[in-house]
Motif scaffolding. Sequence first.
Motif, mmCIF file in Angstrom:
data_model
loop_
_atom_site.group_PDB
_atom_site.id
_atom_site.type_symbol
_atom_site.label_atom_id
_atom_site.label_comp_id
_atom_site.label_asym_id
_atom_site.label_seq_id
_atom_site.Cartn_x
_atom_site.Cartn_y
_atom_site.Cartn_z
ATOM 1 N N THR A 42 -9.054 3.297 -18.332
ATOM 2 C CA THR A 42 -7.888 2.380 -17.402
ATOM 3 C C THR A 42 -6.697 2.247 -18.238
ATOM 4 O OG1 THR A 42 -9.973 1.394 -16.345
ATOM 5 C CG2 THR A 42 -7.913 -0.053 -16.280
ATOM 6 N N PHE A 43 -5.815 2.126 -17.563
ATOM 7 C CA PHE A 43 -4.456 1.804 -18.141
ATOM 8 C C PHE A 43 -3.811 0.681 -17.177
ATOM 9 C CE2 PHE A 43 -4.542 6.327 -18.802
ATOM 10 C CZ PHE A 43 -4.906 6.417 -20.185
ATOM 11 N N TYR A 44 -3.028 -0.209 -17.684
ATOM 12 C CA TYR A 44 -2.392 -1.194 -17.097
ATOM 13 C C TYR A 44 -1.204 -1.617 -17.639
ATOM 14 C CZ TYR A 44 -3.971 -4.693 -20.721
ATOM 15 O OH TYR A 44 -4.024 -5.444 -21.927
ATOM 16 N N ALA A 45 -0.085 -2.403 -17.033
ATOM 17 C CA ALA A 45 1.167 -3.020 -17.412
ATOM 18 C C ALA A 45 1.409 -4.025 -16.617
ATOM 19 C CB ALA A 45 2.191 -1.863 -17.496
ATOM 20 N N LYS A 46 1.925 -4.906 -17.258
ATOM 21 C CA LYS A 46 2.378 -6.293 -16.404
ATOM 22 C C LYS A 46 4.148 -6.123 -16.694
ATOM 23 C CE LYS A 46 2.639 -11.022 -15.564
ATOM 24 N NZ LYS A 46 1.696 -12.403 -15.834
ATOM 25 N N VAL A 47 4.968 -5.788 -15.950
ATOM 26 C CA VAL A 47 6.399 -5.677 -16.108
ATOM 27 C C VAL A 47 7.175 -6.883 -15.511
ATOM 28 C CG1 VAL A 47 8.351 -4.010 -15.903
ATOM 29 C CG2 VAL A 47 5.863 -3.266 -16.158
ATOM 30 N N THR A 84 -2.472 2.080 -8.619
ATOM 31 C CA THR A 84 -2.386 0.789 -7.986
ATOM 32 C C THR A 84 -1.348 -0.086 -8.280
ATOM 33 O OG1 THR A 84 -4.602 0.829 -7.610
ATOM 34 C CG2 THR A 84 -3.454 -1.234 -6.945
ATOM 35 N N GLY A 85 -0.428 -0.686 -7.475
ATOM 36 C CA GLY A 85 0.548 -1.423 -8.132
ATOM 37 C C GLY A 85 0.719 -2.956 -6.979
ATOM 38 N N THR A 86 1.124 -3.898 -7.700
ATOM 39 C CA THR A 86 1.230 -5.092 -6.969
ATOM 40 C C THR A 86 2.523 -5.834 -7.600
ATOM 41 O OG1 THR A 86 0.340 -7.250 -6.195
ATOM 42 C CG2 THR A 86 -0.150 -6.626 -8.244
ATOM 43 N N ILE A 87 3.051 -6.627 -6.385
ATOM 44 C CA ILE A 87 4.496 -7.604 -7.042
ATOM 45 C C ILE A 87 3.730 -8.814 -7.322
ATOM 46 C CG2 ILE A 87 6.266 -8.698 -6.029
ATOM 47 C CD1 ILE A 87 7.160 -5.719 -6.107
ATOM 48 N N ASN A 88 4.394 -9.190 -8.753
ATOM 49 C CA ASN A 88 4.070 -10.518 -9.352
ATOM 50 C C ASN A 88 4.957 -11.274 -8.768
ATOM 51 O OD1 ASN A 88 1.947 -9.056 -10.343
ATOM 52 N ND2 ASN A 88 3.132 -8.827 -12.488
ATOM 53 N N THR A 89 4.470 -12.674 -8.976
ATOM 54 C CA THR A 89 5.505 -13.796 -8.800
ATOM 55 C C THR A 89 6.307 -13.968 -9.839
ATOM 56 O OG1 THR A 89 3.903 -15.477 -9.690
ATOM 57 C CG2 THR A 89 3.896 -15.226 -7.014
ATOM 58 N N GLY A 90 7.523 -14.650 -9.973
ATOM 59 C CA GLY A 90 8.341 -15.165 -11.221
ATOM 60 C C GLY A 90 7.897 -15.950 -11.804
ATOM 61 N N GLY A 91 6.695 -16.119 -12.429
ATOM 62 C CA GLY A 91 6.307 -17.191 -13.305
ATOM 63 C C GLY A 91 5.553 -18.374 -12.347
ATOM 64 N N SER A 101 7.664 -5.224 -1.487
ATOM 65 C CA SER A 101 6.787 -3.885 -1.465
ATOM 66 C C SER A 101 6.972 -3.211 -2.530
ATOM 67 C CB SER A 101 7.263 -3.177 -0.328
ATOM 68 O OG SER A 101 8.623 -2.647 -0.492
ATOM 69 N N ILE A 102 6.017 -2.436 -3.053
ATOM 70 C CA ILE A 102 6.081 -1.679 -4.200
ATOM 71 C C ILE A 102 5.467 -0.176 -3.784
ATOM 72 C CG2 ILE A 102 3.818 -2.502 -4.579
ATOM 73 C CD1 ILE A 102 4.592 -2.070 -7.790
ATOM 74 N N LEU A 103 6.170 0.600 -4.368
ATOM 75 C CA LEU A 103 5.867 1.975 -4.221
ATOM 76 C C LEU A 103 5.255 2.437 -5.667
ATOM 77 C CD1 LEU A 103 5.632 5.088 -2.691
ATOM 78 C CD2 LEU A 103 7.827 5.242 -3.486
ATOM 79 N N VAL A 104 4.182 3.320 -5.803
ATOM 80 C CA VAL A 104 3.822 3.819 -7.076
ATOM 81 C C VAL A 104 3.418 5.476 -7.068
ATOM 82 C CG1 VAL A 104 2.174 3.499 -9.062
ATOM 83 C CG2 VAL A 104 2.672 1.417 -7.887
ATOM 84 N N GLY A 105 3.752 6.052 -7.938
ATOM 85 C CA GLY A 105 3.482 7.510 -7.785
ATOM 86 C C GLY A 105 3.751 8.070 -9.206
ATOM 87 N N ALA A 106 2.739 9.197 -9.615
ATOM 88 C CA ALA A 106 3.214 9.802 -10.560
ATOM 89 C C ALA A 106 4.084 11.108 -10.366
ATOM 90 C CB ALA A 106 1.815 10.660 -10.928
ATOM 91 N N PHE A 133 6.204 -6.836 -11.730
ATOM 92 C CA PHE A 133 5.034 -6.270 -11.038
ATOM 93 C C PHE A 133 3.952 -5.841 -11.877
ATOM 94 C CE2 PHE A 133 7.810 -2.789 -12.330
ATOM 95 C CZ PHE A 133 7.325 -1.918 -13.072
ATOM 96 N N SER A 134 2.667 -5.459 -11.483
ATOM 97 C CA SER A 134 1.653 -5.010 -12.443
ATOM 98 C C SER A 134 1.171 -3.738 -11.775
ATOM 99 C CB SER A 134 0.768 -6.007 -12.316
ATOM 100 O OG SER A 134 0.908 -7.221 -13.176
#
Length: 139
Positions: A42-47, A84-91, A101-106, A133-134
Amino acid sequence: MRNSIKLFMTAAASALVAGGVFTISGAAAQEASAQRAAAGTTFYAKVAANGALLAASGICDVNTFGQGRYNLTTNTDITRCALTGTINTGGGDDSEPGSASILVGAVSPRTLFVRTATPSGPHPRTVDDDRPFSVHISC
């Protein structure tokens, strides 16, 4: 010779029926072990909206290249992984109006493309929009 084959087959069947594992060679066992390890990765990132990497595991770099467009570099091949991706709130207080919306692809074995947008943003804003996003990559 026939008795040896019969004994071999009986031992293999007994091991499988008893819930054991019957390994024919060390190479087969190593391959099975590698497949199990890869299957549980499992990999993850919060950006942040500006592309800053706030937290990550298995993702080593974020490159922004236009409004709402990001490339994330992983430390291994993600070709066969679920993304999988999701939009985060700004703090905790998302000041952006409407939907997001978010689009995630390799795009290559070690590069993940993320596109964030605010389709209902005020005019004349473009749909593509820098958003925090995460992402989660499961292999």
